[in-house]
Design a protein around this motif. Sequence first.
Motif, PDB file in Angstrom:
ATOM      1  N   HIS A  29       1.007  -1.261  -0.091  1.00 56.39           N
ATOM      2  CA  HIS A  29      -0.067   0.043   0.017  1.00 56.39           C
ATOM      3  C   HIS A  29       0.718   1.189  -0.052  1.00 56.39           C
ATOM      4  O   HIS A  29       0.327   2.264  -0.416  1.00 56.39           O
ATOM      5  CB  HIS A  29      -0.864  -0.064   1.342  1.00 56.39           C
ATOM      6  N   ASN A  63      -2.724  -3.099  -4.603  1.00 53.81           N
ATOM      7  CA  ASN A  63      -2.346  -2.200  -3.703  1.00 53.81           C
ATOM      8  C   ASN A  63      -1.796  -1.012  -3.681  1.00 53.81           C
ATOM      9  O   ASN A  63      -1.707   0.071  -3.034  1.00 53.81           O
ATOM     10  CB  ASN A  63      -1.966  -2.930  -2.473  1.00 53.81           C
ATOM     11  N   THR A  86      -0.162   2.552  -5.528  1.00 55.60           N
ATOM     12  CA  THR A  86      -0.680   3.667  -6.404  1.00 55.60           C
ATOM     13  C   THR A  86       0.117   3.769  -7.702  1.00 55.60           C
ATOM     14  O   THR A  86       1.218   4.084  -7.753  1.00 55.60           O
ATOM     15  CB  THR A  86      -0.479   4.801  -5.370  1.00 55.60           C
ATOM     16  N   TRP A 130      -9.178   2.461  -7.140  1.00 55.32           N
ATOM     17  CA  TRP A 130      -8.846   3.560  -6.291  1.00 55.32           C
ATOM     18  C   TRP A 130      -7.411   4.008  -6.445  1.00 55.32           C
ATOM     19  O   TRP A 130      -6.705   4.944  -5.860  1.00 55.32           O
ATOM     20  CB  TRP A 130      -8.964   3.196  -4.710  1.00 55.32           C
ATOM     21  N   GLN A 131      -6.429   2.860  -6.932  1.00 56.17           N
ATOM     22  CA  GLN A 131      -5.007   2.865  -6.926  1.00 56.17           C
ATOM     23  C   GLN A 131      -4.513   3.940  -8.072  1.00 56.17           C
ATOM     24  O   GLN A 131      -3.406   4.096  -8.069  1.00 56.17           O
ATOM     25  CB  GLN A 131      -4.428   1.481  -7.120  1.00 56.17           C
ATOM     26  N   LYS A 166      -2.548  10.112  -0.138  1.00 55.76           N
ATOM     27  CA  LYS A 166      -3.378   8.869  -0.650  1.00 55.76           C
ATOM     28  C   LYS A 166      -2.605   7.678   0.324  1.00 55.76           C
ATOM     29  O   LYS A 166      -3.457   6.675   0.650  1.00 55.76           O
ATOM     30  CB  LYS A 166      -3.057   8.691  -2.180  1.00 55.76           C
ATOM     31  N   ARG A 170      -4.495   5.193   3.025  1.00 56.07           N
ATOM     32  CA  ARG A 170      -4.490   3.635   2.859  1.00 56.07           C
ATOM     33  C   ARG A 170      -3.903   2.846   4.235  1.00 56.07           C
ATOM     34  O   ARG A 170      -4.452   1.806   4.387  1.00 56.07           O
ATOM     35  CB  ARG A 170      -3.932   3.213   1.383  1.00 56.07           C
TER      36      ARG A 170
END
Length: 448
Positions: free
Chosen positions: A169, A205, A207, A218-219, A436, A440
Amino acid sequence: MNRKKGMGMLKGSGWALLLMLMMMLSVGKMTASSEEEECENRWIHIRKLPSRFNLDLLANCSEYLMLDDLCPYLGNHGLGQKTHNRSRSWYRTDPSMLELVFHRRMLEYPCLTQDPMRAKAIYLPYYAGLDALRYLYGSESNFSALHGLHLFHFLQQDNPQIWARHMAHDHFLVMARPAWDFSQPLTNDPPFWGTSFLELPQFFNLTALTLEARAWPWQEHAVPYPTSFHPLNLGLLESWITRVRRSKRSILALFAGGGGGGGGGSSSPNIRRSIRSECENATSDPSYEKLCEIVDCSNGVCEHDPVRFMRPMLQASFCLQPPGDTPTRRSTFDSILAGCIPVFFEDLSAKSQYGWHLPENEFEDFSVSIPKEEVVFKGLRILNVLQRIPRSKVRSLRKRVLALIPNVLYRKHDSSPGLKAKKDAFDLAIDGTLDKIRSRVQELHSVI
């Protein structure tokens, strides 16, 4: 340029050594400075990857199928060659070099740490867009589901605790293509266009900073396309903004792009066809020398020649930004750079894409929105809409556009302290990424 020449260019410029030295200097400088407290929640670790994941991909710059020779655009650490010898800010920048540009800027980020366990984020200097080319155009197009697996296997074998600490993440990378190009479903057989990098569960997971994001994952988060303007100091930026502010706007609306013509393509209604038809049949208006102008950028003729479209943009009040093959356009950021108010025809073109750089709740303050369905199917005249906007509103819109110029440019590496104090597209992308990731990771640990 053949591969040997490409390799010679890289070796001659000392790429590998420069990258390593820059990282060491940046980390050493910050860890020894009194500003260390400011980095408490901003430490980033650059993951050391074998050169096959980045620099080696540049060595093939003249060999990528279906593309022009990319070697000329490697100069100035990915900014490309100067537009002319005396230029101090303008370059022939190719958007596919964003991964290289970002990597170079990361090396001078003030809060780098060599300790991955101390870092709040882990940057993967993987040139995903360049590596994808062999799957998009090359002989490996039937194996596009493999794109990224070699990176994952390396991360699992080399210090796997870094990847496992927050279940990835806290990792991020840059992908210099629209996310759609990395989103082919793994179940496609035979494969369609694109690779499956962003569909691999192993990467769910991390970004991904892309030139265009999809609406739901979302990533993914979109960052601005690089323009050709990369100032080195604050004076050059302020000089450009002054020129933009003083420029006479003698054209009401301008469209710089291709498509929509009558020859060779589909004759079905579309927004670009409507724009061309309306522009070609525009009447006169005493307030402007021209109501509408088209800069034909078909076949990529404008891509590395900013003079071709920037001069007309400086003369236009509004720049039309119709979607093409994908919703977003580099021209959006060129128009902001020129103080030309962008006109959007769907939210996916920018409003739902670049929230870190173009605040979604402020769109009506710097742009105009006209639904493309109203134009294409209901006969709404774009020029009529723009003509009805009061002059005072136009001045207000342009004032806000001018304020956004620093947000959308990528300044030149090693720029002056004065310019560094003004956040650019890179800085805002890093701030957004850290926020972000922080969110997370907190969510992850609250669940665990």
